[in-house]
Scaffold this active site. Structure first.
Site, PDB file in Angstrom:
ATOM      1  N   ASN A 103       1.018  -1.333  -0.080  1.00 10.62           N
ATOM      2  CA  ASN A 103      -0.007   0.010  -0.137  1.00 10.62           C
ATOM      3  C   ASN A 103       0.744   1.241   0.099  1.00 10.62           C
ATOM      4  OD1 ASN A 103       0.711  -0.725   2.638  1.00 10.62           O
ATOM      5  ND2 ASN A 103      -0.881   0.509   3.511  1.00 10.62           N
ATOM      6  N   ILE A 104       0.387   2.225  -0.785  1.00 14.32           N
ATOM      7  CA  ILE A 104       1.249   3.632  -0.980  1.00 14.32           C
ATOM      8  C   ILE A 104       0.325   4.525  -0.632  1.00 14.32           C
ATOM      9  CG2 ILE A 104       2.601   5.078  -2.371  1.00 14.32           C
ATOM     10  CD1 ILE A 104       3.125   2.578  -4.187  1.00 14.32           C
ATOM     11  N   GLU A 105       0.355   5.083   0.733  1.00 14.24           N
ATOM     12  CA  GLU A 105      -0.621   6.201   1.125  1.00 14.24           C
ATOM     13  C   GLU A 105      -0.201   7.748   0.474  1.00 14.24           C
ATOM     14  OE1 GLU A 105      -1.342   5.686   5.374  1.00 14.24           O
ATOM     15  OE2 GLU A 105      -2.381   3.899   4.952  1.00 14.24           O
ATOM     16  N   CYS A 136      -4.211   1.015  -2.607  1.00 12.16           N
ATOM     17  CA  CYS A 136      -4.124  -0.301  -1.931  1.00 12.16           C
ATOM     18  C   CYS A 136      -2.896  -1.151  -2.462  1.00 12.16           C
ATOM     19  CB  CYS A 136      -5.427  -0.897  -1.957  1.00 12.16           C
ATOM     20  SG  CYS A 136      -6.674  -0.218  -0.998  1.00 12.16           S
ATOM     21  N   GLU A 152      -3.071  -4.172  -3.660  1.00 16.61           N
ATOM     22  CA  GLU A 152      -3.778  -5.134  -4.463  1.00 16.61           C
ATOM     23  C   GLU A 152      -3.586  -4.253  -5.867  1.00 16.61           C
ATOM     24  OE1 GLU A 152      -5.107  -4.456  -1.611  1.00 16.61           O
ATOM     25  OE2 GLU A 152      -6.634  -5.848  -0.922  1.00 16.61           O
ATOM     26  N   CYS A 179     -10.733  -4.183  -0.562  1.00 17.40           N
ATOM     27  CA  CYS A 179     -11.716  -3.106  -0.233  1.00 17.40           C
ATOM     28  C   CYS A 179     -12.591  -3.154  -1.510  1.00 17.40           C
ATOM     29  CB  CYS A 179     -11.214  -1.710  -0.004  1.00 17.40           C
ATOM     30  SG  CYS A 179     -10.380  -0.864  -1.533  1.00 17.40           S
ATOM     31  N   CYS A 207     -10.829  -2.180  -4.837  1.00 17.42           N
ATOM     32  CA  CYS A 207      -9.823  -3.246  -5.559  1.00 17.42           C
ATOM     33  C   CYS A 207     -10.720  -4.486  -5.991  1.00 17.42           C
ATOM     34  CB  CYS A 207      -8.917  -3.709  -4.224  1.00 17.42           C
ATOM     35  SG  CYS A 207      -7.748  -2.630  -3.927  1.00 17.42           S
TER      36      CYS A 207
HETATM   37  N1  THU Z   1      -5.460  -1.321   2.123  1.00 20.14           N
HETATM   38  C1  THU Z   1      -4.810  -2.212   1.194  1.00 20.14           C
HETATM   39  O1  THU Z   1      -3.707  -2.138   0.699  1.00 20.14           O
HETATM   40  N2  THU Z   1      -5.537  -3.042   0.697  1.00 20.14           N
HETATM   41  C2  THU Z   1      -6.766  -3.421   1.026  1.00 20.14           C
HETATM   42  O2  THU Z   1      -7.515  -4.257   0.566  1.00 20.14           O
HETATM   43  C3  THU Z   1      -7.588  -2.370   2.278  1.00 20.14           C
HETATM   44  C4  THU Z   1      -6.844  -1.267   2.715  1.00 20.14           C
HETATM   45  C5  THU Z   1      -4.571  -0.064   2.592  1.00 20.14           C
HETATM   46  C6  THU Z   1      -5.093   1.308   2.188  1.00 20.14           C
HETATM   47  C7  THU Z   1      -4.449   2.104   3.221  1.00 20.14           C
HETATM   48  O3  THU Z   1      -3.191   2.174   3.059  1.00 20.14           O
HETATM   49  C8  THU Z   1      -4.635   1.105   4.755  1.00 20.14           C
HETATM   50  O4  THU Z   1      -4.659  -0.201   3.910  1.00 20.14           O
HETATM   51  C9  THU Z   1      -5.848   1.485   5.489  1.00 20.14           C
HETATM   52  O5  THU Z   1      -6.885   1.617   4.747  1.00 20.14           O
END
Ligand code: THU
Length: 141
Positions: free
Chosen positions: A50-52, A61, A63, A95, A98
């Site tokens: 994940n890259i915020e 996300c 995925e 999510c 995704c």
């Molecule tokens: N996140 C994912 O990488 N995949 C998911 O299916 C659910 C959420 C990440 C996004 C964010 O960086 C953190 O989890 C919290 O939502």
């Protein structure tokens, strides 16, 4: 090697790869690390974390990072297996965004989604189970 055994081996490799990229998660806001790894219909493997983003909305996300890498590097058309690893007690399923992106490059029964922790895969779903009645490209014809 029999097909089933080969697939089990592949899923094990995906789990290992997804755990490996957890450390690269860029998540200064949620502090949650997510790793994902997939195998395409052609047998290519791609991983992502994940890259915020400070805007929050710009977050991607794990995925989708893995999927976009697979598409841009190999023109992937279909995901066979995708593993999602989190460090949560109850592993996370992908999510809604995704799920929709997996559906673009997936098949309701042939695409399998495995949710896991660092140790092991905890549950497996077909795409159709996680996104029934998906809106898809055929609806646009
Ligand atoms: N996140 C994912 O990488 N995949 C998911 O299916 C659910 C959420 C990440 C996004 C964010 O960086 C953190 O989890 C919290 O939502």
């Amino acid at each position: 090697m029999r097909k089933k055994n080969k697939e089990l081996q592949q899923i094990k490799i995906l789990h290992k790869e997804a755990v490996k990229v957890l450390k690269n998660a860029y998540s200064p806001y949620s502090k949650k690390r997510v790793g994902s790894s997939l195998i395409t219909e052609k047998g290519h493997i791609f991983s992502g974390c994940n890259i915020e983003n400070a805007s929050y909305g710009g977050t991607v996300c794990a995925e989708r990072v893995a999927i976009f890498k697979a598409v841009s590097e190999t023109a992937m058309k279909q995901i066979r297996h995708i593993v999602v690893v989190t460090e949560e007690k109850k592993p996370w399923t992908p999510c809604g965004f995704c799920r929709q992106v997996i559906a673009e490059f997936g098949h309701p029964t042939k695409t399998q989604i495995h949710i896991a922790n660092r140790e092991k895969i905890v549950e497996t779903f077909s795409l159709g189970e996680l996104l029934p009645e998906a809106f898809q490209k055929s609806d646009l014809k």
